[in-house]
Write an enzyme that holds these catalytic residues in place. Structure first.
Site, PDB file in Angstrom:
ATOM      1  N   CYS A 110      -1.310  -5.158 -15.156  1.00 28.32           N
ATOM      2  CA  CYS A 110      -0.859  -3.850 -14.639  1.00 28.32           C
ATOM      3  C   CYS A 110       0.441  -3.359 -15.284  1.00 28.32           C
ATOM      4  O   CYS A 110       0.535  -2.202 -15.702  1.00 28.32           O
ATOM      5  CB  CYS A 110      -0.707  -3.907 -13.119  1.00 28.32           C
ATOM      6  N   HIS A 161       2.801  -5.101  -8.362  1.00 28.76           N
ATOM      7  CA  HIS A 161       1.699  -4.324  -8.946  1.00 28.76           C
ATOM      8  C   HIS A 161       2.156  -2.878  -9.109  1.00 28.76           C
ATOM      9  O   HIS A 161       2.895  -2.352  -8.274  1.00 28.76           O
ATOM     10  CB  HIS A 161       0.458  -4.379  -8.062  1.00 28.76           C
ATOM     11  N   HIS A 173      -4.846   2.211 -13.103  1.00 31.58           N
ATOM     12  CA  HIS A 173      -4.094   0.959 -13.204  1.00 31.58           C
ATOM     13  C   HIS A 173      -4.985  -0.135 -13.775  1.00 31.58           C
ATOM     14  O   HIS A 173      -6.212  -0.019 -13.798  1.00 31.58           O
ATOM     15  CB  HIS A 173      -3.581   0.543 -11.820  1.00 31.58           C
TER      16      HIS A 173
END
Length: 242
Positions: A110, A161, A173
């Site tokens: 990510c 994240h 993402h």
């Protein structure tokens, strides 16, 4: 001789009568001149006073458009224009395979995904989500726009994240759950429960510099952890009104 003395006497008496009248006339003339001078001075002072009042009024009527605002030491960027080009570069990596710790098109995670996107846009972004959270300005949940960064606490309590908001309650993402770079609905319970905050990189920012410290990020998370409202709830309400 008597006649001459008589004439001189008449002349002297007339002079005595005339002199006070002349003196009085001169005095009145001077008084009149002096009063005119005072009147002119008063008019000038009135003009200066009026000009001063007008200047003060003008200053009060000036309106300054706010582009950001602060709460204590924290600066918010709700009124700043986001860099929407970020979203365009992100779409180009759609479908790239997810690999934890990966940093290439053969496998990416990510934060590496976000780092690559910003590199394509001409910015140097740090490698991890926790470091990336230090950049940009906090944006209130109801004001997120495409191009804003969304941070979540997944495997840790700190930002672990990160995704890029693209509008309509969705983000792009690198997803460990999906196994690739994909578009995800942030209204899912998993992301609602783990959402921490949003950050905005302004469109006119030429070089990325940290706006926060790890301590201020932790403080922000602590302040907002007990709030019941979620980003997804607000987005749903906004979508319902449109």
């Amino acid at each position: 001789m008597k006649v001459l003395k008589k004439i001189i006497g008449i002349f002297m008496s007339s002079a005595i009568l005339i002199m006070p009248s002349v003196a009085e006339a001169k005095t009145k003339k001077l008084e009149k001149k002096h009063s005119k001078s005072i009147s002119v001075k008063h008019k000038s002072l009135d003009k200066i006073s009026k000009h001063s009042r007008h200047s003060k009024h003008s200053k009060k009527s000036l309106k300054v458009k706010k582009v950001s605002y602060s709460y204590g030491p924290r600066v918010y960027g709700d009124d700043l224009e986001p860099n929407r080009d970020i979203y365009k570069y992100a779409i180009g990596l759609l479908g790239t395979r997810y690999t934890f710790g990966g940093e290439s098109i053969n496998g990416i995670d990510c934060s590496s995904f976000v780092q690559h996107v910003f590199e394509l846009a001409g910015y140097k972004m740090p490698r991890t989500a926790r470091e990336q959270a230090l950049y940009g300005y906090f944006v209130r949940r109801e004001n997120i726009k495409p191009g804003d960064l969304l941070f979540f606490a997944t495997y840790a309590s700190y930002p672990s994240h990160v995704g890029i908001y693209i509008g309509n309650g969705k983000m792009i993402h690198a997803s460990s759950r999906g196994g690739k770079v994909e578009i995800t609905d942030i209204n899912q319970d998993y992301y609602i429960k783990r959402f921490l905050f949003a950050k905005r990189i302004p469109a006119n920012m030429k070089e990325l510099v940290p706006q926060d410290s790890i301590e201020s990020i932790e403080e922000y998370i602590s302040e907002n952890s007990k709030k019941e409202d979620s980003i997804a709830k607000i987005i749903k309400e906004k979508d319902g009104k449109n």
